[in-house]
Design an enzyme around this catalytic site. Structure first.
Site, mmCIF file in Angstrom:
data_model
loop_
_atom_site.group_PDB
_atom_site.id
_atom_site.type_symbol
_atom_site.label_atom_id
_atom_site.label_comp_id
_atom_site.label_asym_id
_atom_site.label_seq_id
_atom_site.Cartn_x
_atom_site.Cartn_y
_atom_site.Cartn_z
ATOM 1 N N GLY A 12 0.793 -1.223 0.000
ATOM 2 C CA GLY A 12 0.000 0.000 0.000
ATOM 3 C C GLY A 12 0.825 1.272 0.000
ATOM 4 C CB SER A 13 4.287 2.187 -0.938
ATOM 5 O OG SER A 13 4.390 1.845 -2.288
ATOM 6 C CG ASN A 14 1.531 3.546 -5.671
ATOM 7 O OD1 ASN A 14 1.976 4.597 -6.127
ATOM 8 N ND2 ASN A 14 2.003 2.355 -6.009
ATOM 9 C CE LYS A 91 -7.907 -11.953 -4.673
ATOM 10 N NZ LYS A 91 -7.709 -13.360 -5.042
ATOM 11 C CG ASN A 107 -4.397 -0.363 -12.049
ATOM 12 O OD1 ASN A 107 -4.276 -0.643 -10.853
ATOM 13 N ND2 ASN A 107 -3.644 -0.917 -12.982
ATOM 14 C CG HIS A 109 0.821 -1.464 -15.274
ATOM 15 N ND1 HIS A 109 0.465 -2.720 -14.828
ATOM 16 C CD2 HIS A 109 1.812 -1.643 -16.171
ATOM 17 C CE1 HIS A 109 1.209 -3.624 -15.448
ATOM 18 N NE2 HIS A 109 2.035 -3.000 -16.275
ATOM 19 C CG ASP A 150 -2.457 -3.885 -16.789
ATOM 20 O OD1 ASP A 150 -2.917 -3.306 -15.787
ATOM 21 O OD2 ASP A 150 -1.723 -4.877 -16.735
ATOM 22 C CD GLU A 179 4.279 2.362 -9.395
ATOM 23 O OE1 GLU A 179 3.200 2.083 -8.866
ATOM 24 O OE2 GLU A 179 5.165 1.514 -9.605
HETATM 25 C C1 GRF Z 1 2.911 -0.806 -7.729
HETATM 26 O O1 GRF Z 1 4.107 -0.969 -8.450
HETATM 27 C C2 GRF Z 1 1.745 -0.627 -8.667
HETATM 28 O O2 GRF Z 1 2.071 0.030 -9.852
HETATM 29 C C3 GRF Z 1 1.378 -2.055 -8.971
HETATM 30 O O3 GRF Z 1 1.582 -2.757 -7.765
HETATM 31 C C4 GRF Z 1 2.541 -2.069 -6.968
HETATM 32 C C5 GRF Z 1 1.870 -1.784 -5.667
HETATM 33 O O4 GRF Z 1 2.749 -1.270 -4.723
HETATM 34 N N1 GRF Z 1 0.051 -2.136 -9.518
HETATM 35 P P1 GRF Z 1 2.198 -0.678 -3.379
HETATM 36 O O5 GRF Z 1 1.313 -1.733 -2.723
HETATM 37 O O6 GRF Z 1 1.439 0.566 -3.696
HETATM 38 O O7 GRF Z 1 3.416 -0.433 -2.539
#
Ligand code: GRF
Length: 209
Positions: A12-14, A91, A107, A109, A150, A179
């Site tokens: 969940g870093s994003n 999922k 999303n 990617h 995607d 990201e």
């Molecule tokens: C990221 O690289 C995102 O692009 C991909 O999965 C990874 C998730 O990383 N879909 P995080 O859980 O947000 O750290």
């Protein structure tokens, strides 16, 4: 304020980057729900620590795929979500949810789509494929979610050069850092414009910071 739900399965870093960005004084969005199929994920732990409402919905809580789809749709509706962000969500969303939130699910990617997207292209495998292909530039993409993997319209991308001696892990690390900038920038821009997602854009570095 644009009400955002983040769907995440693991670290969940994003999601964290998005939540942190939402705390800026000029932020026009707020993360009001974190939904995960994995109740013990880093994403859910962070959300609980920061008092962001969470919802655990999975094949265990809802073994029937249609009821799972409806539970996700219901959770998003109950929280009056304007924008759904899948970020490391492993999922596929069901058709009821996709239909209800058509053009409002994005999303992130870790490649320059359409390169290195599709079934089986996730996590470190994406970066391995980039290196195998001998690409000299990779990057990150934010795109609309449709019924395939995607393939939805790309809203924004940012380049990351592949460096000599890069491993999949070192490349993944640099792409992930990008990201964390790109996703909040896109959400902020959607919030500011409030309209339908804009035309595909290739955001130069100077536009993101
Ligand atoms: C990221 O690289 C995102 O692009 C991909 O999965 C990874 C998730 O990383 N879909 P995080 O859980 O947000 O750290």
């Amino acid at each position: 304020m644009l009400r955002v739900a983040v769907l995440a399965s693991h670290t969940g870093s994003n999601m964290r980057a998005l939540h942190q960005a939402s705390l800026a004084p000029d932020a026009r969005f707020i993360v009001v729900l974190v939904l995960s199929n994995n109740s013990g994920s880093g994403a859910m732990e962070y959300a609980r620590e920061h008092r962001i409402p969470t919802q655990h919905v999975s094949g265990h809580t809802h073994p029937d795929p249609d009821s799972l789809d409806q539970a996700i749709r219901r959770a998003l509706l109950d929280h009056k979500i304007d924008l759904v962000v899948t970020a490391g969500y492993m999922k596929r969303l069901g058709s009821a949810t996709r239909k209800e939130f058509a053009d409002r699910i994005i999303n992130i990617h870790p490649s320059l789509l359409p390169r290195h997207g599709g079934p089986g292209r996730y996590g470190i495998r994406v970066h391995e494929a980039v290196l195998m292909a001998g690409d000299t530039i990779s990057g990150a993409s934010v795109h609309l979610v449709d019924e395939e993997y995607d393939t939805g319209r790309v809203l924004a991308q940012r380049d990351v050069p592949v460096l000599p001696g890069d491993t999949a892990e070192s490349l993944a690390q640099r792409v992930l850092a990008v990201e964390h900038q790109l996703l909040p920038a896109v959400v902020q821009s959607l919030a500011v414009n409030k309209a339908q997602p804009a035309r595909p854009a290739h955001l130069p570095e100077s536009d993101i910071s």
